[in-house]
Design an enzyme around this catalytic site. Structure first.
Site, PDB file in Angstrom:
ATOM      1  N   ALA A   1      39.703  70.234 -20.313  1.00 17.55           N
ATOM      2  CA  ALA A   1      40.836  69.320 -20.142  1.00 17.55           C
ATOM      3  C   ALA A   1      40.694  67.988 -20.584  1.00 17.55           C
ATOM      4  CB  ALA A   1      41.006  69.278 -18.464  1.00 17.55           C
ATOM      5  N   LYS A   2      41.654  67.239 -20.599  1.00 25.02           N
ATOM      6  CA  LYS A   2      41.605  65.853 -21.133  1.00 25.02           C
ATOM      7  C   LYS A   2      40.718  64.948 -20.538  1.00 25.02           C
ATOM      8  CE  LYS A   2      46.400  66.544 -23.035  1.00 25.02           C
ATOM      9  NZ  LYS A   2      47.575  66.054 -23.210  1.00 25.02           N
ATOM     10  N   ARG A   3      40.071  65.096 -19.494  1.00 27.58           N
ATOM     11  CA  ARG A   3      39.186  64.358 -18.793  1.00 27.58           C
ATOM     12  C   ARG A   3      37.663  64.575 -19.650  1.00 27.58           C
ATOM     13  NH1 ARG A   3      39.788  68.608 -15.556  1.00 27.58           N
ATOM     14  NH2 ARG A   3      37.830  69.855 -15.247  1.00 27.58           N
TER      15      ARG A   3
ATOM     16  N   THR B   1      50.024  63.186 -23.327  1.00 23.32           N
ATOM     17  CA  THR B   1      49.732  62.490 -22.364  1.00 23.32           C
ATOM     18  C   THR B   1      48.073  62.172 -22.181  1.00 23.32           C
ATOM     19  OG1 THR B   1      49.302  64.628 -20.970  1.00 23.32           O
ATOM     20  CG2 THR B   1      51.461  63.460 -20.702  1.00 23.32           C
TER      21      THR B   1
END
Length: 325
Positions: free
Chosen positions: A256-258, A16
């Site tokens: 996180a992916k942010r 994701t």
């Protein structure tokens, strides 16, 4: 695949987004835990969320983990005896497990709407498990269910959670005991649109793939009693679990992916040596005294559960500057 005395661990990323340092930290520790004991590694793509999963992310994460120096014995790119190793291709196994639970009277249809569940989510809840489900649809009779269906309502499927507490010994955290009622109560096994829920997919896959050692972040700890309960109800044994501390940024927020600047893809594009990343993670894990460039294989002799930190670990900006020099 039969379980053996040797560890069989797994790397189970969700495609994701790009893998960040926090993911790499957990995957490296899982890899070291299995390989240090001569064990095997399964790569499993957990892509059951059709709205968020992307094939390009799946391709990138395999490339980036290989670039980091990790390998696996079975996976979507090389096959194996318990495939397929991509969850979106494993629907028949989840359907079989759902049928087994339904025939045992352990499930019920839930007609609560997303709006109603969002309202529940605004209430106080326990840890990361979400708002407790109050059992609104638990005791609907056949007539009420038929009326809902005739009215065009779609149903998710929930588990009638057992009342007995779930206990296990975490390799890092020690003895753990949970009441499922305190972990959100009856949880969903399948969404109303037919998409299988994470808890069911993970429990079924761990069982059928012979996974006997799960190493993952402590943020997943509240999911563990749910997965153990499902494994028990389906007639499987549970693996051993180790919930490792999380990597935090300099402000103390979970990576996180942010955090795009901390993704392996970004660091790779900046020309960072992957062994420098491994060396930094090895130092943060207490496995090496310096952040020298080192391969995962070279860290194997140093791996020991007793060396790992029990508290979350902060990645300072100075660490990143050193990587990018």
């Amino acid at each position: 695949m039969r379980q053996s005395l040797r560890p069989c661990g797994r790397l189970a990323p969700s495609p994701t987004g790009h893998i960040h340092l926090g993911n790499a930290w957990a995957f490296l520790l899982a890899w070291l835990a299995a390989r240090s004991q001569g064990g095997q590694i399964v790569m499993r793509l957990e892509d059951i969320d059709p709205q968020r999963s992307r094939p390009e992310y799946a391709a990138h994460l395999l490339e980036d983990l290989h670039w980091l120096g990790l390998d696996w014995d079975y996976g979507p790119d090389i096959g194996g005896p318990a495939g397929p190793y991509t969850q979106s291709d494993r629907g028949k196994f989840y359907a079989s497990a759902l049928k087994q639970l339904e025939e045992a009277g352990l499930t019920y249809p839930c007609f609560c709407t997303r709006k109603e569940l969002r309202q529940l989510a605004a209430a106080p809840h326990i840890d990361d498990t979400g708002a407790p489900y109050p059992g609104t649809c638990r005791n609907l009779n056949d007539e009420q269910i038929e009326a809902m269906l005739r009215g065009g309502r779609r149903a998710s499927i929930r588990l009638r959670c057992p009342r007995a507490p779930i206990s296990f010994d975490d390799i890092l955290l020690g003895p753990q005991t949970f009441s499922l009622s305190d972990c959100g109560g009856d949880f969903a096994l399948c969404r109303s649109d037919g998409v299988v829920a994470y808890q069911l997919a993970v429990a079924v896959d761990d069982a059928l793939m012979g996974i006997n050692q799960v190493v993952r972040g402590r943020d997943i700890l509240p999911s563990t009693p749910r997965q153990i309960a499902l494994l028990q109800l389906l007639g499987y044994g549970a693996p051993s679990y180790a919930h490792v501390p999380l990597l935090l940024d300099e402000e103390g927020e979970r990576l996180a992916k942010r955090h795009n600047s901390l993704s392996l893809r970004y660091l790779r594009e900046q020309g960072v040596n992957p062994h420098s990343i491994v060396g930094l993670l090895g130092m943060l894990a207490g496995l090496d005294v310096s952040a020298r460039a080192i391969s995962p294989s070279e860290l194997l002799p140093a791996f020991a559960w007793s060396r790992l930190p029990r508290q979350d670990v902060r990645v300072e900006n100075s660490h990143l500057r050193e990587l990018l020099q």
